[in-house]
Design a protein around this motif. Structure first.
Motif, PDB file in Angstrom:
ATOM      1  N   ARG A  16      20.032  -5.690 -28.548  1.00 58.01           N
ATOM      2  CA  ARG A  16      19.932  -6.238 -29.840  1.00 58.01           C
ATOM      3  C   ARG A  16      19.479  -5.013 -30.850  1.00 58.01           C
ATOM      4  O   ARG A  16      20.093  -5.214 -31.892  1.00 58.01           O
ATOM      5  CB  ARG A  16      18.611  -7.303 -29.735  1.00 58.01           C
ATOM      6  CG  ARG A  16      18.409  -8.188 -31.000  1.00 58.01           C
ATOM      7  CD  ARG A  16      17.298  -9.011 -30.782  1.00 58.01           C
ATOM      8  NE  ARG A  16      16.563  -9.469 -31.774  1.00 58.01           N
ATOM      9  CZ  ARG A  16      15.760  -8.618 -32.390  1.00 58.01           C
ATOM     10  NH1 ARG A  16      15.168  -7.657 -31.893  1.00 58.01           N
ATOM     11  NH2 ARG A  16      14.948  -9.214 -33.527  1.00 58.01           N
ATOM     12  N   ASN A  17      18.749  -4.371 -30.372  1.00 56.65           N
ATOM     13  CA  ASN A  17      18.178  -3.213 -31.337  1.00 56.65           C
ATOM     14  C   ASN A  17      19.367  -2.430 -31.859  1.00 56.65           C
ATOM     15  O   ASN A  17      19.405  -1.989 -33.081  1.00 56.65           O
ATOM     16  CB  ASN A  17      17.001  -2.396 -30.794  1.00 56.65           C
ATOM     17  CG  ASN A  17      15.750  -3.325 -30.850  1.00 56.65           C
ATOM     18  OD1 ASN A  17      15.630  -4.192 -31.718  1.00 56.65           O
ATOM     19  ND2 ASN A  17      14.878  -2.687 -30.025  1.00 56.65           N
ATOM     20  N   ASN A  18      20.111  -1.952 -30.730  1.00 56.53           N
ATOM     21  CA  ASN A  18      21.377  -0.948 -31.275  1.00 56.53           C
ATOM     22  C   ASN A  18      22.133  -1.743 -32.112  1.00 56.53           C
ATOM     23  O   ASN A  18      22.741  -1.223 -33.055  1.00 56.53           O
ATOM     24  CB  ASN A  18      21.904  -0.598 -30.102  1.00 56.53           C
ATOM     25  CG  ASN A  18      21.323   0.504 -29.045  1.00 56.53           C
ATOM     26  OD1 ASN A  18      20.277   0.981 -29.576  1.00 56.53           O
ATOM     27  ND2 ASN A  18      21.741   0.384 -27.674  1.00 56.53           N
ATOM     28  N   ALA A  19      22.358  -3.025 -31.863  1.00 53.54           N
ATOM     29  CA  ALA A  19      23.275  -3.684 -32.749  1.00 53.54           C
ATOM     30  C   ALA A  19      22.892  -3.905 -34.071  1.00 53.54           C
ATOM     31  O   ALA A  19      23.504  -3.779 -35.136  1.00 53.54           O
ATOM     32  CB  ALA A  19      23.717  -5.061 -31.923  1.00 53.54           C
ATOM     33  N   ILE A  71      21.936 -10.041 -39.356  1.00 47.68           N
ATOM     34  CA  ILE A  71      20.685  -9.243 -39.223  1.00 47.68           C
ATOM     35  C   ILE A  71      19.467 -10.187 -39.446  1.00 47.68           C
ATOM     36  O   ILE A  71      18.837 -10.268 -38.793  1.00 47.68           O
ATOM     37  CB  ILE A  71      20.719  -8.188 -40.466  1.00 47.68           C
ATOM     38  CG1 ILE A  71      21.726  -7.080 -40.039  1.00 47.68           C
ATOM     39  CG2 ILE A  71      19.342  -7.424 -40.373  1.00 47.68           C
ATOM     40  CD1 ILE A  71      22.022  -6.104 -41.259  1.00 47.68           C
ATOM     41  N   THR A  72      19.531 -11.031 -40.430  1.00 43.89           N
ATOM     42  CA  THR A  72      18.485 -11.836 -40.650  1.00 43.89           C
ATOM     43  C   THR A  72      18.351 -12.926 -39.608  1.00 43.89           C
ATOM     44  O   THR A  72      17.185 -13.216 -39.122  1.00 43.89           O
ATOM     45  CB  THR A  72      18.677 -12.554 -41.800  1.00 43.89           C
ATOM     46  OG1 THR A  72      18.758 -11.543 -43.008  1.00 43.89           O
ATOM     47  CG2 THR A  72      17.535 -13.441 -42.253  1.00 43.89           C
ATOM     48  N   ALA A  73      19.371 -13.335 -39.120  1.00 46.06           N
ATOM     49  CA  ALA A  73      19.114 -14.505 -38.030  1.00 46.06           C
ATOM     50  C   ALA A  73      18.610 -13.749 -36.905  1.00 46.06           C
ATOM     51  O   ALA A  73      18.010 -14.326 -35.947  1.00 46.06           O
ATOM     52  CB  ALA A  73      20.629 -15.094 -37.989  1.00 46.06           C
ATOM     53  N   HIS A  77      15.202 -14.552 -34.776  1.00 46.80           N
ATOM     54  CA  HIS A  77      15.443 -15.082 -33.773  1.00 46.80           C
ATOM     55  C   HIS A  77      16.030 -16.512 -33.879  1.00 46.80           C
ATOM     56  O   HIS A  77      15.796 -17.278 -32.989  1.00 46.80           O
ATOM     57  CB  HIS A  77      13.985 -15.291 -32.874  1.00 46.80           C
ATOM     58  CG  HIS A  77      13.611 -13.816 -32.632  1.00 46.80           C
ATOM     59  ND1 HIS A  77      14.006 -12.865 -31.636  1.00 46.80           N
ATOM     60  CD2 HIS A  77      12.464 -13.137 -33.387  1.00 46.80           C
ATOM     61  CE1 HIS A  77      13.361 -11.673 -31.790  1.00 46.80           C
ATOM     62  NE2 HIS A  77      12.286 -11.902 -32.607  1.00 46.80           N
ATOM     63  N   THR A  78      16.825 -16.707 -34.895  1.00 43.19           N
ATOM     64  CA  THR A  78      17.542 -17.935 -34.975  1.00 43.19           C
ATOM     65  C   THR A  78      18.775 -17.886 -34.189  1.00 43.19           C
ATOM     66  O   THR A  78      19.579 -18.934 -34.415  1.00 43.19           O
ATOM     67  CB  THR A  78      17.557 -18.498 -36.340  1.00 43.19           C
ATOM     68  OG1 THR A  78      18.066 -17.293 -37.085  1.00 43.19           O
ATOM     69  CG2 THR A  78      16.243 -18.707 -37.043  1.00 43.19           C
ATOM     70  N   LEU A  79      19.204 -16.829 -33.891  1.00 43.77           N
ATOM     71  CA  LEU A  79      20.472 -16.490 -33.429  1.00 43.77           C
ATOM     72  C   LEU A  79      20.027 -15.424 -32.062  1.00 43.77           C
ATOM     73  O   LEU A  79      19.454 -14.609 -32.213  1.00 43.77           O
ATOM     74  CB  LEU A  79      21.427 -15.668 -34.179  1.00 43.77           C
ATOM     75  CG  LEU A  79      22.806 -15.423 -33.678  1.00 43.77           C
ATOM     76  CD1 LEU A  79      23.689 -16.471 -33.463  1.00 43.77           C
ATOM     77  CD2 LEU A  79      23.483 -14.537 -34.819  1.00 43.77           C
ATOM     78  N   PHE A  80      20.571 -15.877 -30.956  1.00 48.69           N
ATOM     79  CA  PHE A  80      20.446 -14.973 -29.941  1.00 48.69           C
ATOM     80  C   PHE A  80      21.550 -13.889 -29.893  1.00 48.69           C
ATOM     81  O   PHE A  80      22.358 -13.923 -30.054  1.00 48.69           O
ATOM     82  CB  PHE A  80      20.305 -15.670 -28.456  1.00 48.69           C
ATOM     83  CG  PHE A  80      19.043 -16.752 -28.507  1.00 48.69           C
ATOM     84  CD1 PHE A  80      17.807 -16.264 -28.491  1.00 48.69           C
ATOM     85  CD2 PHE A  80      19.430 -18.257 -28.853  1.00 48.69           C
ATOM     86  CE1 PHE A  80      16.845 -17.199 -28.240  1.00 48.69           C
ATOM     87  CE2 PHE A  80      18.214 -18.942 -28.598  1.00 48.69           C
ATOM     88  CZ  PHE A  80      17.055 -18.549 -28.497  1.00 48.69           C
ATOM     89  N   PHE A  81      21.078 -12.708 -29.484  1.00 49.66           N
ATOM     90  CA  PHE A  81      21.905 -11.768 -29.417  1.00 49.66           C
ATOM     91  C   PHE A  81      23.202 -11.806 -28.418  1.00 49.66           C
ATOM     92  O   PHE A  81      24.460 -11.543 -28.717  1.00 49.66           O
ATOM     93  CB  PHE A  81      21.162 -10.392 -28.648  1.00 49.66           C
ATOM     94  CG  PHE A  81      22.008  -9.172 -28.534  1.00 49.66           C
ATOM     95  CD1 PHE A  81      22.655  -8.404 -29.482  1.00 49.66           C
ATOM     96  CD2 PHE A  81      22.356  -8.669 -27.120  1.00 49.66           C
ATOM     97  CE1 PHE A  81      23.466  -7.287 -29.260  1.00 49.66           C
ATOM     98  CE2 PHE A  81      23.266  -7.512 -26.977  1.00 49.66           C
ATOM     99  CZ  PHE A  81      23.692  -6.941 -28.111  1.00 49.66           C
ATOM    100  N   GLU A  82      23.020 -12.449 -27.269  1.00 48.83           N
ATOM    101  CA  GLU A  82      24.053 -12.784 -26.395  1.00 48.83           C
ATOM    102  C   GLU A  82      25.120 -13.737 -27.207  1.00 48.83           C
ATOM    103  O   GLU A  82      26.403 -13.417 -26.884  1.00 48.83           O
ATOM    104  CB  GLU A  82      23.639 -13.650 -25.060  1.00 48.83           C
ATOM    105  CG  GLU A  82      22.996 -12.724 -23.972  1.00 48.83           C
ATOM    106  CD  GLU A  82      23.732 -11.470 -23.677  1.00 48.83           C
ATOM    107  OE1 GLU A  82      24.824 -11.579 -23.310  1.00 48.83           O
ATOM    108  OE2 GLU A  82      22.908 -10.467 -23.694  1.00 48.83           O
ATOM    109  N   ASP A  83      24.573 -14.540 -28.071  1.00 51.48           N
ATOM    110  CA  ASP A  83      25.685 -15.623 -28.924  1.00 51.48           C
ATOM    111  C   ASP A  83      26.306 -14.884 -29.800  1.00 51.48           C
ATOM    112  O   ASP A  83      27.307 -15.120 -30.396  1.00 51.48           O
ATOM    113  CB  ASP A  83      24.879 -16.877 -29.477  1.00 51.48           C
ATOM    114  CG  ASP A  83      24.146 -17.623 -28.162  1.00 51.48           C
ATOM    115  OD1 ASP A  83      24.784 -17.683 -27.309  1.00 51.48           O
ATOM    116  OD2 ASP A  83      23.260 -18.272 -28.484  1.00 51.48           O
ATOM    117  N   ALA A  84      25.638 -13.592 -30.322  1.00 50.65           N
ATOM    118  CA  ALA A  84      26.156 -12.908 -31.591  1.00 50.65           C
ATOM    119  C   ALA A  84      26.902 -11.572 -31.265  1.00 50.65           C
ATOM    120  O   ALA A  84      27.609 -11.030 -32.163  1.00 50.65           O
ATOM    121  CB  ALA A  84      24.847 -12.551 -32.349  1.00 50.65           C
ATOM    122  N   LYS A  85      27.368 -11.425 -30.049  1.00 45.92           N
ATOM    123  CA  LYS A  85      27.926 -10.346 -29.586  1.00 45.92           C
ATOM    124  C   LYS A  85      29.252 -10.175 -30.060  1.00 45.92           C
ATOM    125  O   LYS A  85      29.785  -9.095 -30.695  1.00 45.92           O
ATOM    126  CB  LYS A  85      27.928  -9.930 -27.978  1.00 45.92           C
ATOM    127  CG  LYS A  85      26.665  -9.442 -27.574  1.00 45.92           C
ATOM    128  CD  LYS A  85      26.870  -9.051 -25.934  1.00 45.92           C
ATOM    129  CE  LYS A  85      25.776  -8.565 -25.160  1.00 45.92           C
ATOM    130  NZ  LYS A  85      25.861  -8.400 -23.974  1.00 45.92           N
TER     131      LYS A  85
END
Length: 113
Positions: A16-19, A71-73, A77-85
């Motif tokens: 998540r941090n890299n993204a 970025i804000t989401a 934590h209103t958007l999970f990294f796995e869902d945002a990839k």
């Protein structure tokens, strides 16, 4: 180190941090591209250049808002990294394409000086 995705140069992020860092870096680059478009060198001399510049400005604005939304989401934590990839990868692809269009426009604008 991150592996590159199916489109050359677009990484697949494992964290998540890299993204987040990449999206934030792209936002700064978008600001820089906007500044270049505001330069007198890029002032449109023809109607088609004017329309192209307006289209690019709109594209930059839309991409910045989408980046900030993701970025804000992610930070809230209103958007999970796995869902945002996939969305992140799509944003990066759009950035690369838009950057090329801006650079192409700058070249065309310089020819019309």
């Amino acid at each position: 180190m991150t592996a590159t995705g199916p489109i050359s140069g677009v990484p697949r992020y494992s964290s998540r941090n890299n993204a987040l860092l990449r999206l934030e870096r792209n936002n700064r680059s978008l600001l820089s591209l906007e500044e270049k478009l505001k330069s007198y060198v890029c002032e449109p001399k023809t109607r088609s250049l004017y329309e192209k510049m307006e289209s690019l400005k709109n594209g930059l604005g839309n991409l910045k808002s989408s980046n900030l939304e993701i970025i804000t989401a992610l930070k809230n934590h209103t958007l999970f990294f796995e869902d945002a990839k996939d969305r992140i990868r799509e944003q990066l692809e759009k950035y690369n394409a838009l950057e090329l269009k801006v650079l192409e426009y700058i070249g065309m604008a310089k020819l019309h000086c």
